[in-house]
Design an enzyme around this catalytic site. Structure first.
Site, PDB file in Angstrom:
ATOM      1  N   CYS A 172       0.832  -1.209   0.000  1.00  0.00           N
ATOM      2  CA  CYS A 172       0.000   0.000   0.000  1.00  0.00           C
ATOM      3  C   CYS A 172       0.862   1.252   0.000  1.00  0.00           C
ATOM      4  CB  CYS A 172      -0.920   0.023   1.213  1.00  0.00           C
ATOM      5  SG  CYS A 172      -2.040  -1.381   1.284  1.00  0.00           S
ATOM      6  N   CYS A 205       5.161   8.275   2.411  1.00  0.00           N
ATOM      7  CA  CYS A 205       5.378   9.596   1.835  1.00  0.00           C
ATOM      8  C   CYS A 205       5.717  10.604   2.929  1.00  0.00           C
ATOM      9  CB  CYS A 205       4.134  10.040   1.072  1.00  0.00           C
ATOM     10  SG  CYS A 205       2.707  10.265   2.143  1.00  0.00           S
ATOM     11  N   CYS A 245      -2.834   9.061   5.997  1.00  0.00           N
ATOM     12  CA  CYS A 245      -1.566   9.061   6.747  1.00  0.00           C
ATOM     13  C   CYS A 245      -1.828   9.316   8.227  1.00  0.00           C
ATOM     14  CB  CYS A 245      -0.617  10.143   6.222  1.00  0.00           C
ATOM     15  SG  CYS A 245      -0.145   9.932   4.501  1.00  0.00           S
TER      16      CYS A 245
END
Lengths: 143, 404
Positions: free
Chosen positions: A37, A64, A107
């Site tokens: 993922c 990220c 996130c």
């Protein structure tokens, strides 16, 4: 994509990167996400058994910039909090603090999940190691 | 060395100053409509268009009359595929393509399926190339078109187009190739490839954006296309609309320069590409090149830096323009379907960086990019739980992950 100054700051100067001894009974480890993922977070808390206060927190994140920033911020917030206060941290608090855009909300969700998983791991270990519990006393801390 | 560094030449290229110079008079003094047959303004424009057509034709070994100007490769791909499907409807409704094609081909094929057509999406092998036996096996008596790209835009892999063209010819099926990334970069001849339709665009070869071409074979066989844009019957009735004269002049000049400079450019770019690859391999462990190195554009490198995520890599090199196959950098939030198709695992797609070198890339730029990226990879691996686990001897593939 434009990042907020806070995300950039956490990305460039991540707080509390590292690992705590995962077999320590006072350390809880949360590992959430999946490589396929594109994000995996490992978040650890070290809790003082006398006071129930988190006196150290560390993270490592594959993901990220926003994922790195979310977990970095989480470790910053966790230090000095009680377990109950830590569990009260919501992903939306992280979204607000870091000014995450909608595509990056996952996130913050992952960071909240990591906190919960770390504390759950700590509680599980404590239960298994409670003195007087014949079974728990001899159980090996899970790796 | 000037910052930021551009190393994303597969996305687009700057206009070569020689191209711009050739174009400029056609915006002002020579502004005529090439379809104006009765005055000098029109004649001057028509002459310029004829020259551009010849320059493009020369680059790909075609006849000028076989070149149809369009707005770019997306339009060329649409016109080729939809134009054939509509024109040859009586003959069949089956199209063969492959999973790593550009969206301009894939989505056009999807549209055909919605309208009742049948499409076979061939898989690719580990190296990014299709298996010719699978292509042969996919052909039916209803197959009217094979559309397979010449070079891939992400991994730079060259498909065996000459072999594909031969198979198509033998079976009497039309062959279209999206050659956008290859034309002007590697030798491409429509007759060697036996292509019936070829898409190309100016802005990938140092020309302007907004102009491209479709090669349409006129002999053996004479390919017919149903027009997709109706109007004044320009471009042999296949693509109506006033011609973009300055754009065509630019495309033509860009094609001419590519043809003249190809051998020198290729040698230089390959040296730069090898330098980039060797230096990364010297500096870092666990890096993987995506796609065949043998059958590849000279200016492409696509590397997965295992255990670090692509967008976070890009964030650390904000004075370098490259692109990533990571989900976080795509509009769809899915990792690159091209890299997924190679079967290396989604995690490597998330960790990939595409380097596209070009006419103005230098040794200094390559060295700067390698140094900078090496630092970032090392820093991010230090904070990667995956890298830590692997170093502790954990087999990541055996872990139970909680997908989200």
């Amino acid at each position: 994509m434009a990042y907020s100054d806070k995300v950039i700051d956490h990305y460039e100067h991540p707080r509390n990167v590292g690992s705590l001894p995962k077999n320590d009974v006072n350390v809880g480890t949360g590992l959430v996400g999946a490589p396929e993922c594109g994000d995996v977070m490992k978040l650890q808390v070290q809790i003082n058994p006398e006071t129930g206060v988190i006196d150290d927190a560390k993270f490592k994140t594959f993901g990220c910039g926003s994922a790195i920033a979310s977990s970095s911020l989480a470790t910053e917030w966790l230090k000095g909090k009680t377990v109950d206060q830590a569990l009260a941290i919501k992903n939306t608090d992280i979204v607000t603090e870091l000014a995450l855009p909608p595509v990056k909300i996952h996130c913050s969700v992952l960071a909240e999940d990591a906190i919960k998983a770390a504390i759950a791991d700590y509680k599980k270990k404590r239960e298994e190691n409670t003195p007087g519990d014949a079974v728990g006393a001899h159980a090996q801390p899970s790796a | 060395m000037k910052l930021p560094i551009y190393m994303d030449y597969h996305a687009t290229t700057p206009v070569d100053p020689r191209v711009l110079e050739a174009m400029l008079p056609y915006f002002t003094d020579n502004f005529g409509n090439s379809a104006s047959r009765n005055h000098a303004f029109g004649w001057v424009a028509e002459e310029a268009v004829d020259k551009g057509r010849k320059q493009v034709a020369d680059l790909i070994g075609a006849k000028p009359k076989e070149v149809i100007f369009t707005s770019g490769a997306t339009e060329s791909n649409n016109l080729a595929i939809k134009g054939v499907a509509e024109m040859y409807r009586e003959k069949g409704n089956h199209v063969i393509t492959c999973v790593t094609e550009h969206k301009a081909v894939i989505d056009t094929c999807k549209k055909l399926e919605k309208q009742g057509g049948r499409v076979t999406y061939l898989p690719v092998q580990k190296d990014g190339r299709i298996d010719l036996d699978e292509l042969r096996a996919a052909i039916t008596d209803k197959t009217i078109l094979i559309t397979i790209m010449t070079a891939n835009n992400e991994i730079g892999v060259l498909q065996p187009v000459a072999e594909i063209g031969a198979i198509a010819k033998e079976k009497g099926i039309l062959f279209h190739t999206d050659a956008v990334q290859a034309v002007g970069k590697v030798p491409f001849d429509v007759n060697e490839v036996k292509a019936d339709l070829v898409s190309l665009t100016a802005h990938k070869m140092y020309g302007p954006k907004g102009v491209g071409a479709l090669y349409v074979r006129r002999r053996n066989p004479r390919v017919l296309l149903a027009e997709q844009i109706s109007g004044g019957g320009h471009e042999r009735g296949m693509r109506s609309g006033t011609l973009n004269v300055p754009g065509i002049v630019g495309l033509g000049k860009a094609a001419e320069i590519c043809q003249t400079d190809m051998a020198a450019d290729t040698a230089r770019l390959m040296a730069l590409r090898d330098r980039l690859s060797e230096k990364f391999h010297q500096n870092l462990d666990e890096i993987y090149i995506n796609g065949s190195m043998e059958h590849r554009l000279p200016h492409n490198l696509n590397i997965s830096f295992a255990y670090v995520e692509g967008e976070s890599l890009l964030m650390g090199i904000n004075d370098v323009a490259v692109s990533s196959g990571s989900a976080c950098t795509s509009a769809s939030l899915e990792p690159s379907y091209v890299l997924k198709a190679l079967g290396a695992g989604d995690d490597l797609a998330h960790s990939s960086i595409r380097f596209g070198l070009g006419r103005w890339s230098t040794d200094d730029e390559v060295d700067y990019v390698v140094d900078k990226l090496t630092d970032v990879v090392r820093r991010l691996r230090e904070m990667s739980p995956l890298y830590e686990m692997v170093k502790e001897g954990v087999d990541l593939s055996k872990m139970q992950w909680i997908a989200h």
